[in-house]
Design an enzyme around this catalytic site. Structure first.
Site, PDB file in Angstrom:
ATOM      1  CG  ASN A   8      -3.508 -24.638 -39.852  1.00 42.07           C
ATOM      2  OD1 ASN A   8      -3.826 -25.031 -38.733  1.00 42.07           O
ATOM      3  ND2 ASN A   8      -2.935 -25.431 -40.756  1.00 42.07           N
ATOM      4  CE  LYS A  10       0.640 -25.422 -40.251  1.00 41.23           C
ATOM      5  NZ  LYS A  10       1.729 -25.784 -41.130  1.00 41.23           N
ATOM      6  CG  HIS A  86      -2.806 -29.299 -43.100  1.00 44.65           C
ATOM      7  ND1 HIS A  86      -1.491 -29.702 -43.002  1.00 44.65           N
ATOM      8  CD2 HIS A  86      -2.786 -27.965 -43.271  1.00 44.65           C
ATOM      9  CE1 HIS A  86      -0.713 -28.636 -43.108  1.00 44.65           C
ATOM     10  NE2 HIS A  86      -1.478 -27.561 -43.266  1.00 44.65           N
ATOM     11  CD  GLU A  88       1.655 -29.295 -40.947  1.00 43.80           C
ATOM     12  OE1 GLU A  88       0.802 -29.059 -40.070  1.00 43.80           O
ATOM     13  OE2 GLU A  88       2.397 -28.416 -41.423  1.00 43.80           O
ATOM     14  CD  GLU A 144      -2.112 -25.331 -46.759  1.00 44.48           C
ATOM     15  OE1 GLU A 144      -1.899 -24.237 -46.253  1.00 44.48           O
ATOM     16  OE2 GLU A 144      -2.111 -26.384 -46.108  1.00 44.48           O
ATOM     17  N   GLY A 150       5.744 -24.120 -44.580  1.00 44.78           N
ATOM     18  CA  GLY A 150       6.752 -23.903 -43.543  1.00 44.78           C
ATOM     19  C   GLY A 150       8.173 -23.744 -44.062  1.00 44.78           C
ATOM     20  CB  SER A 180       5.933 -19.949 -47.195  1.00 43.06           C
ATOM     21  OG  SER A 180       6.587 -21.078 -46.660  1.00 43.06           O
TER      22      SER A 180
HETATM   23  P1  PGA Z   1       2.798 -22.101 -43.292  1.00 41.15           P
HETATM   24  O1  PGA Z   1       1.695 -23.234 -43.142  1.00 41.15           O
HETATM   25  O2  PGA Z   1       2.070 -20.805 -43.560  1.00 41.15           O
HETATM   26  O3  PGA Z   1       3.532 -22.093 -41.967  1.00 41.15           O
HETATM   27  O4  PGA Z   1       3.669 -22.474 -44.440  1.00 41.15           O
HETATM   28  C1  PGA Z   1       0.546 -23.238 -43.938  1.00 41.15           C
HETATM   29  C2  PGA Z   1      -0.283 -24.442 -43.640  1.00 41.15           C
HETATM   30  O5  PGA Z   1       0.279 -25.522 -43.437  1.00 41.15           O
HETATM   31  O6  PGA Z   1      -1.524 -24.360 -43.583  1.00 41.15           O
END
Ligand code: PGA
Length: 221
Positions: A8, A10, A86, A88, A144, A150, A180
């Site tokens: 991903n 982003k 997601h 976010e 998640e 993150g 992560s």
């Molecule tokens: P991350 O993000 O691996 O940077 O923690 C995962 C995600 O949000 O899909």
């Protein structure tokens, strides 16, 4: 079957970064979930690449929806899947259950596979977001936890194992873990038999890290 690595990106990446990924793009174990504008470029670099998007419009068909990208457009550009829900997008873009539900339906109608994200609140999220969706054969769930995205702080694998089983009891489909994940801990999750793969954010932007993760999951047959 090998476990799946969904990258991903982003709101990151560039044509130059995509070129660095040319030699892993054809690997059937990786899906690159890219910013919309990089999708056709990725398909030009590697026709067989498994490419996904990170969102699609809640509006069906086409029309006067300035700035929106429809699921049909994604399909037309060669995407095979799309991430929906997601955390976010739920928090920063205020995505509601109604809009997530519409997006999932649109994506499925367009013939895309859906990587449907849930977090700690998965029971409530699933009951609303999946309203009226009976055929889940083209849906994968990505668990998640918000606390892991993150932050570098992953939950204990045994906890992820149990939650994946719980989710599987509600939606009998493939379950990914995200939050992560890196080349240092990917096997903590990919060795769990209730987990079918990982959704990786930050670490998926580094080609060496991705190559290392792919090598590790290729040993999981
Ligand atoms: P991350 O993000 O691996 O940077 O923690 C995962 C995600 O949000 O899909």
């Amino acid at each position: 079957m090998n476990k799946l690595l969904v990258a991903n990106w982003k709101m990151n990446g560039s044509v130059a970064l995509l070129r660095e990924f040319s030699d892993v793009m054809g690997n059937p174990n990786i899906v690159l979930a890219l910013p919309y504008i990089l999708i056709p470029i990725a398909k030009q670099l590697c026709e067989t690449a498994n490419i996904g998007a990170q969102n699609c419009s809640e509006f069906r068909g086409s029309g006067a929806y300035t700035g929106e990208i429809s699921s049909d457009m994604l399909k037309d550009l060669g995407s095979s899947c799309v991430i929906i829900g997601h955390s976010e997008r739920r928090s920063l873009m205020h995505e509601s259950t109604t809009s997530i539900n519409a997006k999932i339906k649109n994506a499925l109608e367009s013939g895309l596979k859906v990587i449907y994200c849930v977090s700690e609140d998965f029971e409530k999220q699933i009951s609303g977001d999946m309203d009226g969706i009976e055929d889940i054969s083209n849906i994968m769930v990505a668990y998640e936890p918000v606390s892991a995205i993150g932050t570098g702080k992953t939950p204990p694998p045994n906890e992820v194992y149990d939650i994946a089983l719980k989710i599987h009891r509600i939606l009998e489909t493939k379950i990914l873990y995200g939050g992560s994940v890196s080349c240092k801990n990917i096997m903590d999750f990919c060795s769990l038999d209730s987990i079918d793969g990982v959704l990786v954010g930050g670490a998926s932007l580094k080609i060496d890290e991705v190559k290392s993760m792919l090598l590790q999951i290729q040993k999981t047959i």
